[in-house]
Design a protein around this motif. Sequence first.
Motif, PDB file in Angstrom:
ATOM      1  N   ALA A 163       0.856  -1.181   0.000  1.00  0.00           N
ATOM      2  CA  ALA A 163       0.000   0.000   0.000  1.00  0.00           C
ATOM      3  C   ALA A 163       0.896   1.237   0.000  1.00  0.00           C
ATOM      4  O   ALA A 163       2.111   1.143  -0.218  1.00  0.00           O
ATOM      5  N   GLY A 164       0.324   2.403   0.243  1.00  0.00           N
ATOM      6  CA  GLY A 164       1.111   3.638   0.253  1.00  0.00           C
ATOM      7  C   GLY A 164       2.106   3.633   1.401  1.00  0.00           C
ATOM      8  O   GLY A 164       1.718   3.538   2.566  1.00  0.00           O
ATOM      9  N   ILE A 165       3.383   3.740   1.083  1.00  0.00           N
ATOM     10  CA  ILE A 165       4.442   3.579   2.080  1.00  0.00           C
ATOM     11  C   ILE A 165       4.676   4.897   2.814  1.00  0.00           C
ATOM     12  O   ILE A 165       4.803   5.960   2.201  1.00  0.00           O
ATOM     13  N   ILE A 166       4.757   4.802   4.151  1.00  0.00           N
ATOM     14  CA  ILE A 166       4.875   5.994   4.975  1.00  0.00           C
ATOM     15  C   ILE A 166       5.810   5.699   6.150  1.00  0.00           C
ATOM     16  O   ILE A 166       5.999   4.549   6.528  1.00  0.00           O
ATOM     17  N   GLY A 167       6.398   6.745   6.686  1.00  0.00           N
ATOM     18  CA  GLY A 167       7.310   6.610   7.820  1.00  0.00           C
ATOM     19  C   GLY A 167       8.351   7.709   7.775  1.00  0.00           C
ATOM     20  O   GLY A 167       8.505   8.401   6.753  1.00  0.00           O
ATOM     21  N   HIS A 201      -4.782   3.850   1.370  1.00  0.00           N
ATOM     22  CA  HIS A 201      -4.364   2.716   2.203  1.00  0.00           C
ATOM     23  C   HIS A 201      -2.866   2.845   2.443  1.00  0.00           C
ATOM     24  O   HIS A 201      -2.088   2.998   1.501  1.00  0.00           O
ATOM     25  N   LEU A 202      -2.468   2.792   3.706  1.00  0.00           N
ATOM     26  CA  LEU A 202      -1.089   3.056   4.102  1.00  0.00           C
ATOM     27  C   LEU A 202      -0.436   1.823   4.708  1.00  0.00           C
ATOM     28  O   LEU A 202      -1.108   0.909   5.169  1.00  0.00           O
ATOM     29  N   ILE A 203       0.899   1.842   4.726  1.00  0.00           N
ATOM     30  CA  ILE A 203       1.687   0.835   5.437  1.00  0.00           C
ATOM     31  C   ILE A 203       2.987   1.496   5.888  1.00  0.00           C
ATOM     32  O   ILE A 203       3.648   2.182   5.100  1.00  0.00           O
ATOM     33  N   CYS A 205      -0.010  -5.838   1.152  1.00  0.00           N
ATOM     34  CA  CYS A 205       0.507  -5.477   2.473  1.00  0.00           C
ATOM     35  C   CYS A 205       0.086  -4.053   2.797  1.00  0.00           C
ATOM     36  O   CYS A 205       0.575  -3.094   2.189  1.00  0.00           O
ATOM     37  N   GLY A 206      -0.831  -3.925   3.736  1.00  0.00           N
ATOM     38  CA  GLY A 206      -1.310  -2.617   4.156  1.00  0.00           C
ATOM     39  C   GLY A 206      -1.825  -2.669   5.581  1.00  0.00           C
ATOM     40  O   GLY A 206      -1.941  -3.744   6.174  1.00  0.00           O
ATOM     41  N   ASN A 207      -2.135  -1.522   6.140  1.00  0.00           N
ATOM     42  CA  ASN A 207      -2.723  -1.464   7.470  1.00  0.00           C
ATOM     43  C   ASN A 207      -4.079  -2.154   7.482  1.00  0.00           C
ATOM     44  O   ASN A 207      -4.653  -2.452   6.434  1.00  0.00           O
ATOM     45  N   GLN A 208      -4.616  -2.373   8.669  1.00  0.00           N
ATOM     46  CA  GLN A 208      -5.889  -3.092   8.789  1.00  0.00           C
ATOM     47  C   GLN A 208      -7.032  -2.341   8.119  1.00  0.00           C
ATOM     48  O   GLN A 208      -7.978  -2.955   7.623  1.00  0.00           O
TER      49      GLN A 208
END
Length: 344
Positions: free
Chosen positions: A180-184, A213-215, A240-243
């Motif tokens: 999903a959209g990668i963040i951090g 949708h983020l991860i 692969c993403g957050n719930q």
Amino acid sequence: MSSTTATENTISPGQRVLVTGATGYTGSTLVQKLLNQNVEVVAIARPSSDLSRWQDAPIRWIQGDVFDPKLIQEAMEGVNYIFHMVTPFREAKSSDDVYYNVHVKSTQLLANEALKQPDFKRFVHISTIGVHGHIENPPADETYRTSPGDLYQSTKLEGEIWIKQFGAETGLPITIIRPAGIIGPGEKRLLKIYKMVCSGLVPAIGNGGNLLHLIHVDDLTNCFLLASQHPNAVNEIFICGNQDSISFKEMVNLISKYYQKKATLLQLPSAPLFLLGDILEFVCKPLNIEPPIYRRRLAFYTKDRSFNVNKLKSKLGFVPQHSNEQCITELAQWYLEEGWTNIS
């Protein structure tokens, strides 16, 4: 960390691991984790890549084009695992063949060389949720129809289809992951939105209700490592993403709350903007100029990206540990510490 154990996320020390896209945001996070596990890291980088941050790290760098057969042959010698996530810079001015060469041709070269390695264990192929396009009845899962919206996404899908078929025909153990959209912390693609919140005015197409949708990059790279080890991951595709997904408006509200800045959504009509984007791409691309507005950027504000990620949990026991709010506020703090946003 995830709900899986550290052992399940660990590659045995001494194994040789090839990473493409190693200098990128996600790639560099993965490389650091691999170094911490005392594996032998081989990394392919563009000739123009800045490797200064890795000058003291025990990495074997091979610089050149990832679609060069001789370079791939050299890089693949004795490799046990591949994490293939290289991608071109996503610029509207990029030539069409760049996307094919990086997403498809390189995959074919790597896979064929992997078959020649006597102790090869897993090919983790990194794609994108973008291959699904707009989700009409969210949430979608891995079986949802594909509808790529640009050349980046269509060649990502082409690479996926090829490696899946190749694995089935040859027995090469592969796993495909669609992040999903990668963040951090360290991620800069969302900086403009955070800056706009600080300014008090955030342009949005429509009412800001489109779903994202983020991860978190830490969760995502843990997922990569788990997929390289878990027997249930072989020949499978995982999103692969957050719930849960989050709307653009909700994201803006979380940033606004964290910065204690009141931000107003400036609602803009979609049709004229997409027409303008098409015109600017048509004019700018032959001139090798990055257009200020183009379809892929506008899609961020209009398309719904919302997924059911239960397959990762049921097959691999993987659950991301960073909530949407944690992802968004952690990045807000990092931008603040770096001096890139100002709330005074």
